[in-house]
Design a protein around this motif. Structure first.
Motif, PDB file in Angstrom:
ATOM      1  N   HIS A 124      -9.481  38.108  53.272  1.00 62.47           N
ATOM      2  CA  HIS A 124      -9.684  37.289  52.078  1.00 62.47           C
ATOM      3  C   HIS A 124     -10.923  36.423  52.279  1.00 62.47           C
ATOM      4  O   HIS A 124     -11.021  35.690  53.259  1.00 62.47           O
ATOM      5  CB  HIS A 124      -8.465  36.392  51.824  1.00 62.47           C
ATOM      6  CG  HIS A 124      -8.684  35.430  50.694  1.00 62.47           C
ATOM      7  ND1 HIS A 124      -8.707  35.825  49.384  1.00 62.47           N
ATOM      8  CD2 HIS A 124      -8.930  34.085  50.679  1.00 62.47           C
ATOM      9  CE1 HIS A 124      -8.933  34.766  48.605  1.00 62.47           C
ATOM     10  NE2 HIS A 124      -9.077  33.703  49.363  1.00 62.47           N
ATOM     11  N   VAL A 125     -11.862  36.505  51.349  1.00 66.10           N
ATOM     12  CA  VAL A 125     -13.063  35.676  51.423  1.00 66.10           C
ATOM     13  C   VAL A 125     -12.872  34.506  50.468  1.00 66.10           C
ATOM     14  O   VAL A 125     -12.952  34.658  49.253  1.00 66.10           O
ATOM     15  CB  VAL A 125     -14.319  36.488  51.049  1.00 66.10           C
ATOM     16  CG1 VAL A 125     -15.562  35.601  51.132  1.00 66.10           C
ATOM     17  CG2 VAL A 125     -14.462  37.702  51.951  1.00 66.10           C
ATOM     18  N   GLU A 126     -12.584  33.358  51.045  1.00 69.97           N
ATOM     19  CA  GLU A 126     -12.341  32.170  50.232  1.00 69.97           C
ATOM     20  C   GLU A 126     -13.683  31.547  49.844  1.00 69.97           C
ATOM     21  O   GLU A 126     -14.554  31.335  50.688  1.00 69.97           O
ATOM     22  CB  GLU A 126     -11.488  31.174  51.024  1.00 69.97           C
ATOM     23  CG  GLU A 126     -11.221  29.857  50.322  1.00 69.97           C
ATOM     24  CD  GLU A 126     -10.262  29.955  49.124  1.00 69.97           C
ATOM     25  OE1 GLU A 126      -9.769  31.064  48.837  1.00 69.97           O
ATOM     26  OE2 GLU A 126     -10.017  28.917  48.486  1.00 69.97           O
ATOM     27  N   LEU A 127     -13.832  31.263  48.552  1.00 66.94           N
ATOM     28  CA  LEU A 127     -15.065  30.653  48.046  1.00 66.94           C
ATOM     29  C   LEU A 127     -14.763  29.268  47.497  1.00 66.94           C
ATOM     30  O   LEU A 127     -13.631  28.999  47.079  1.00 66.94           O
ATOM     31  CB  LEU A 127     -15.648  31.501  46.910  1.00 66.94           C
ATOM     32  CG  LEU A 127     -15.966  32.961  47.221  1.00 66.94           C
ATOM     33  CD1 LEU A 127     -16.344  33.702  45.946  1.00 66.94           C
ATOM     34  CD2 LEU A 127     -17.089  33.066  48.245  1.00 66.94           C
ATOM     35  N   GLY A 128     -15.792  28.434  47.461  1.00 63.92           N
ATOM     36  CA  GLY A 128     -15.646  27.157  46.760  1.00 63.92           C
ATOM     37  C   GLY A 128     -15.606  27.385  45.254  1.00 63.92           C
ATOM     38  O   GLY A 128     -15.855  28.489  44.778  1.00 63.92           O
ATOM     39  N   ILE A 129     -15.303  26.305  44.514  1.00 59.59           N
ATOM     40  CA  ILE A 129     -15.208  26.469  43.043  1.00 59.59           C
ATOM     41  C   ILE A 129     -16.594  26.670  42.478  1.00 59.59           C
ATOM     42  O   ILE A 129     -17.286  25.689  42.158  1.00 59.59           O
ATOM     43  CB  ILE A 129     -14.728  25.209  42.287  1.00 59.59           C
ATOM     44  CG1 ILE A 129     -13.773  24.371  43.069  1.00 59.59           C
ATOM     45  CG2 ILE A 129     -14.174  25.557  40.911  1.00 59.59           C
ATOM     46  CD1 ILE A 129     -13.419  23.094  42.333  1.00 59.59           C
ATOM     47  N   ALA A 130     -17.009  27.867  42.378  1.00 56.36           N
ATOM     48  CA  ALA A 130     -18.273  28.204  41.722  1.00 56.36           C
ATOM     49  C   ALA A 130     -18.115  29.658  41.307  1.00 56.36           C
ATOM     50  O   ALA A 130     -18.340  30.569  42.103  1.00 56.36           O
ATOM     51  CB  ALA A 130     -19.453  28.003  42.671  1.00 56.36           C
ATOM     52  N   GLU A 131     -17.666  29.816  40.080  1.00 54.55           N
ATOM     53  CA  GLU A 131     -17.299  31.153  39.616  1.00 54.55           C
ATOM     54  C   GLU A 131     -18.473  32.131  39.687  1.00 54.55           C
ATOM     55  O   GLU A 131     -18.289  33.336  39.887  1.00 54.55           O
ATOM     56  CB  GLU A 131     -16.747  31.087  38.186  1.00 54.55           C
ATOM     57  CG  GLU A 131     -15.348  30.476  38.078  1.00 54.55           C
ATOM     58  CD  GLU A 131     -15.291  28.975  38.345  1.00 54.55           C
ATOM     59  OE1 GLU A 131     -16.343  28.314  38.303  1.00 54.55           O
ATOM     60  OE2 GLU A 131     -14.181  28.459  38.589  1.00 54.55           O
ATOM     61  N   HIS A 132     -19.658  31.582  39.505  1.00 48.20           N
ATOM     62  CA  HIS A 132     -20.835  32.439  39.591  1.00 48.20           C
ATOM     63  C   HIS A 132     -20.884  33.152  40.941  1.00 48.20           C
ATOM     64  O   HIS A 132     -21.200  34.340  41.028  1.00 48.20           O
ATOM     65  CB  HIS A 132     -22.066  31.555  39.415  1.00 48.20           C
ATOM     66  CG  HIS A 132     -23.185  32.244  38.766  1.00 48.20           C
ATOM     67  ND1 HIS A 132     -24.080  32.997  39.474  1.00 48.20           N
ATOM     68  CD2 HIS A 132     -23.549  32.327  37.473  1.00 48.20           C
ATOM     69  CE1 HIS A 132     -24.958  33.494  38.629  1.00 48.20           C
ATOM     70  NE2 HIS A 132     -24.661  33.107  37.413  1.00 48.20           N
ATOM     71  N   ASN A 133     -20.556  32.399  41.980  1.00 46.05           N
ATOM     72  CA  ASN A 133     -20.537  33.001  43.314  1.00 46.05           C
ATOM     73  C   ASN A 133     -19.483  34.093  43.427  1.00 46.05           C
ATOM     74  O   ASN A 133     -19.662  35.068  44.150  1.00 46.05           O
ATOM     75  CB  ASN A 133     -20.268  31.932  44.374  1.00 46.05           C
ATOM     76  CG  ASN A 133     -21.507  31.122  44.702  1.00 46.05           C
ATOM     77  OD1 ASN A 133     -22.626  31.578  44.481  1.00 46.05           O
ATOM     78  ND2 ASN A 133     -21.309  29.922  45.224  1.00 46.05           N
ATOM     79  N   LEU A 134     -18.387  33.901  42.730  1.00 49.14           N
ATOM     80  CA  LEU A 134     -17.341  34.940  42.771  1.00 49.14           C
ATOM     81  C   LEU A 134     -17.931  36.277  42.326  1.00 49.14           C
ATOM     82  O   LEU A 134     -17.734  37.309  42.989  1.00 49.14           O
ATOM     83  CB  LEU A 134     -16.173  34.565  41.854  1.00 49.14           C
ATOM     84  CG  LEU A 134     -15.161  35.704  41.644  1.00 49.14           C
ATOM     85  CD1 LEU A 134     -14.291  35.886  42.881  1.00 49.14           C
ATOM     86  CD2 LEU A 134     -14.293  35.485  40.421  1.00 49.14           C
ATOM     87  N   PHE A 135     -18.656  36.245  41.214  1.00 48.90           N
ATOM     88  CA  PHE A 135     -19.154  37.518  40.689  1.00 48.90           C
ATOM     89  C   PHE A 135     -20.245  38.105  41.570  1.00 48.90           C
ATOM     90  O   PHE A 135     -20.324  39.322  41.732  1.00 48.90           O
ATOM     91  CB  PHE A 135     -19.619  37.345  39.245  1.00 48.90           C
ATOM     92  CG  PHE A 135     -18.468  37.047  38.329  1.00 48.90           C
ATOM     93  CD1 PHE A 135     -17.534  38.029  38.051  1.00 48.90           C
ATOM     94  CD2 PHE A 135     -18.273  35.791  37.799  1.00 48.90           C
ATOM     95  CE1 PHE A 135     -16.440  37.765  37.242  1.00 48.90           C
ATOM     96  CE2 PHE A 135     -17.191  35.518  36.982  1.00 48.90           C
ATOM     97  CZ  PHE A 135     -16.265  36.505  36.699  1.00 48.90           C
ATOM     98  N   LEU A 136     -21.072  37.239  42.141  1.00 50.53           N
ATOM     99  CA  LEU A 136     -22.096  37.770  43.047  1.00 50.53           C
ATOM    100  C   LEU A 136     -21.450  38.328  44.307  1.00 50.53           C
ATOM    101  O   LEU A 136     -21.894  39.335  44.868  1.00 50.53           O
ATOM    102  CB  LEU A 136     -23.113  36.680  43.392  1.00 50.53           C
ATOM    103  CG  LEU A 136     -24.049  36.315  42.236  1.00 50.53           C
ATOM    104  CD1 LEU A 136     -24.902  35.112  42.592  1.00 50.53           C
ATOM    105  CD2 LEU A 136     -24.940  37.497  41.878  1.00 50.53           C
TER     106      LEU A 136
END
Ligand SMILES: Cc1ncc(C[n+]2csc(CCOP(=O)(O)OP(=O)(O)O)c2C)c(N)n1
Ligand SMILES: [Mg+2]
Length: 787
Positions: A498-510
């Motif tokens: 699981h790659v946990e990201l900070g709250i930045a949805e743009h990063n999710l899509f990239l």
């Protein structure tokens, strides 16, 4: 990773000779890019009178950078995102390496020709990352390096394929917020093997850029853990600065505002001389220093910045052979060497035919041989350059595009399908992933989940507990170690999934875009699944489009969604996301109502994500608990996977049907019961995928018109069971247009229900009544059609 890249064996030439050859190549790229754009605008027949465009100034700004990269620094395993409007330079470099055809250059920006901006899917030469929407091509390289680390952590990376991810970018791209969102995430994940090279011409599209940013970028990047290498001066400048008066000259350039420097660049040698004499003419040594250059040479000196100096660039690249993420700020001149250079309006400027003609002559390209890669050079020099290019590391014939074997999903019947009379699709999604993780099925090993700080609230927690967080270095679960009870395990390591990201949805899509390219980039199949609250898809929409445009393969699970998320109110309720799902090429949108449908859809999705003709998938889910339907047979399954099935079959020739999607199933079924007496034979059509249904309808019609074959679309087949003039009540927790188009399929009448204003907080009875999604609303909509 190899630490150095000597010139290929047999080419025992010195660095000075290499620089000369690279200078030749640089000039040739500048010529070919200019000519390609000129041809498209002035020589090729125009049928519509529209300007074709292209960016001669943006190209000329970075030919040296791309020369130093492609013909010196890059290894075949490296991956590059090229500044979008330098596309002609990229294609020219490929052309010199024999990997691009003249015909593609001649048809640049025309149908089927080389693309205006590099495209992974459309260009015929080997584009690693599409670019075009500025900023995105830059950031994807950071996520791609994370993906490479992920493959390495899971033992899936062939060491020979381990490369560096390189982005070349315009300085104005540094204004895009997505760059800084990405920087923060990249720092947290400790990314490496990433180079970003800024074509620092201090011009954007509109004008020259703000002086105030001078030096600020260094601070920002260094704070985020990057090494910053500033390439301000070319070698000739450095030599001049060492002469008497040189320090004053250097200080003058340092202090010169961007706009002044650009204007003088446009004006040329005499203007430089006059201005320098005025500003620093009394400084010791300046008079003699300036006098030692004629106007042409003075001009060359002044614009000979680091980004136009092959030696400066190659030395800098050679010096950074470790894996530290590095920002190179290469000072350049927009339009370098062209009559457009420095002019603030040059972004979309095109040279006149007369200007191109004089450039051709000055570059020694014989008339009529404009497309010849090495025309105008002596046979010996051409042969030397040809041999040099053939020996360049990046030019070596190494496979760079891969096809990964598909990892089969468990077959129907063996694929998890959670039991339970009352369930929500969100909860079941989490359960299905958990069951897959526990099953040990090979498919589960290739799943990578990722989420912008909504892992737990989108029900990914079970999967993460089983499979762990991915972290390049082991990280402890402090709460667990301290024996503080928590349902979530939160330890990370190289084998986590699981790659946990900070709250930045743009990063999710990239991140989905990058992980979704693991198969073509590395020959290793990963199955990325990203979760996000449905309304916040909009936050990353351009990156979603970008991911699809590259044909990255992923599963986007957007939940919760719609008005059904009652207590969260209008800021968290999504309305038009179904239209995004229908409209986005490369993405297939599903909104299942029942859990067995979700299971069927997810199984299908894993296959679709891996099929050569497939794509990505968007599942719009909900937290609403629904009473599951009792199935009497499996007949619904195949139809559901075509987009819709009759949950309640209409009587043949029935005058009416309710057509619905997702969470509103209980209201629809209750209304159907209530209306049964007045509308005997009423059918209930469950649209599991409005997107698939719409796409299939379009494709069937296109097939009829183009002679590709006559077939009935699934929507036509389903709706033809009703009377030709039947009425349809459509119901969806989202924009009514999601389903209202179905009336156009056979010309049936539609009364559409759905949301077209911002939501409120409330419980479902209040909200469904207020927004007219309840049983009464459905009955009213039916009355509208039939009374
Ligand atoms: C997201 C996005 N917004 C706007 C544009 C239009 N656009 C293309 S290039 C450009 C400015 C580029 O300036 P810079 O990055 O400095 O490039 P260069 O000076 O090298 O041409 C703009 C605004 C775009 N391509 N993408
Ligand atoms: Mg610029």
């Amino acid at each position: 990773m190899p630490q150095t890249r000597p010139l290929a064996a047999g080419h025992n030439r010195g660095a000075a000779r290499e620089a000369e050859l690279l200078d030749r190549i640089d000039a040739r790229l500048r010529w070919l890019a200019t000519w390609t754009i000129h041809n498209a605008n002035h020589l090729r027949e125009s049928r519509d009178g529209l300007k074709v465009g292209g960016h001669q100034a943006s190209c000329a700004s970075m030919t040296t950078i791309l020369t130093a990269l492609y013909f010196h620094a890059l290894r075949p395993e490296d991956r590059v995102a090229v500044k979008p409007h330098a596309s002609p330079v990229f294609h020219a470099a490929q052309y010199l390496m024999g990997r691009q055809t003249r015909e593609q250059l001649e048809t640049f920006r025309s149908f089927g020709g080389a693309q205006s901006y590099p495209s992974r899917t459309k260009d015929k030469d080997d584009v690693d990352f599409s670019t075009g929407s500025v900023g995105l091509g830059v950031a994807i390289t950071a996520f791609a390096s994370l993906m490479q680390d992920y493959l390495e952590g899971h033992g899936l990376l062939d060491p020979a394929r381990k490369g560096r991810f390189v982005a070349t970018l315009g300085d104005a791209e540094l204004d895009e917020g997505n760059i800084y969102e990405c920087l923060i995430e990249a720092y947290k994940h400790d990314i490496r093997n990433c180079w970003w090279i800024v074509d620092y011409n201090r011009q954007s599209l509109d004008a020259t850029t703000a002086d105030r940013m001078f030096d600020r970028f260094d601070d920002i990047f260094e704070t985020a853990g990057w090494r910053v290498v500033t390439l301000k001066w070319g070698k000739a400048q450095q030599r001049a600065f060492a002469r008497p008066g040189g320090k004053a000259l250097q200080a003058w350039i340092e202090a010169c505002p961007n706009a002044d420097f650009a204007a003088l660049t446009y004006q040329g040698g005499a203007a430089w001389r006059e201005r320098l004499a005025r500003d620093i003419g009394r400084e010791p040594g300046i008079h003699a220093l300036l006098a030692s250059f004629d106007d042409t040479a003075l001009h060359q000196l002044m614009i000979g910045l680091g980004g136009h100096c092959i030696e400066t660039l190659t030395e800098a690249f050679d010096a950074c052979q470790d894996d530290v993420p590095t920002l190179f700020i290469a000072y350049t001149v927009k339009g370098f060497g062209l009559p457009l250079q420095g002019h603030k309006d040059n972004h979309a400027g095109l040279m006149t035919p007369a200007q191109v003609e004089s450039l051709r002559a000055s570059m020694g390209v014989p008339e009529g041989q404009e497309w010849e890669p090495l025309a105008g050079l002596s046979p010996e020099e051409a042969a030397e350059i040809r041999a040099f290019i053939d020996a360049v590391p990046f030019a070596q014939p190494v496979q760079r595009r891969f096809v990964a074997d598909a990892v089969p999903a468990p077959p129907r019947g063996a694929f998890p399908s959670p039991e339970g009379a009352e369930q929500s699709t969100q909860q079941a999604f989490g359960r299905i992933l958990l069951d897959l993780a526990k099953s040990g099925h090979p498919l589960a090993d290739r799943i990578v989940t990722t989420s912008p700080d909504v892992t737990v609230s989108t029900n990914l927690g079970g999967f993460v507990n089983q499979r762990g967080l991915f972290r390049r270095r082991e990280t402890a679960d402090v709460f667990r170690d301290a024996k503080i009870p928590s349902p979530q395990k939160w330890a990370g390591g190289g084998a986590g999934q699981h790659v946990e990201l900070g709250i930045a949805e743009h990063n999710l899509f990239l991140n989905l875009a990058a992980f979704g390219l693991s198969a073509p980039l590395f020959g290793q199949r990963l199955l990325p699944i990203g979760t996000v609250y449905d309304p916040f898809i909009s936050r990353g929409l351009d990156a979603l489009n970008y991911a699809c445009y590259q044909d990255a393969r992923f599963m986007l699970v957007a939940t919760p969604s719609g008005l059904t998320l009652g207590p969260e109110g209008g800021a968290h309720q999504s309305i038009y996301t179904p239209l995004i799902g229908i409209g986005q090429p490369g993405l297939t949108y599903f909104e299942p109502a029942f859990v067995d449908e979700l299971s069927e859809v997810m199984r299908w999705s894993f296959e679709h994500m891996q099929s050569p003709e497939g794509g990505s998938v968007y599942l719009r889910l909900t937290t609403r608990m629904l009473t599951q339907v009792e199935r009497t047979d499996d007949a619904w399954r195949d139809d559901a996977l075509k987009g819709a099935y009759w949950l309640k079959a209409p009587a043949p020739g029935s005058e009416a049907a309710i057509v619905f999607c997702g969470a509103v199933a209980p209201e629809v079924l209750a209304a159907a019961e209530q209306l049964a007496d007045d509308l005997p034979g009423l059918g209930v059509l469950n649209v599991v995928s409005p997107g698939l249904l719409h796409r299939d309808w379009m494709a069937a019609r296109r097939g009829r018109w183009t002679g590709a074959g006559r077939r009935e679309s699934h929507a036509e087949g389903l709706l033809s069971r009703l009377a030709p003039g039947a009425g349809l009540v459509t119901v969806v927790d989202g924009a009514p247009a999601t389903l209202s188009w179905l009336g156009g399929v056979l010309g049936q009448r539609v009364s559409a229900l759905g949301l077209d204003s911002f939501g409120q907080v409330g419980d479902l009875p209040d909200l469904y009544r207020h927004y007219r999604l309840d049983v009464d609303a459905i009955a009213d909509a039916a009355a509208d059609l039939f009374l």
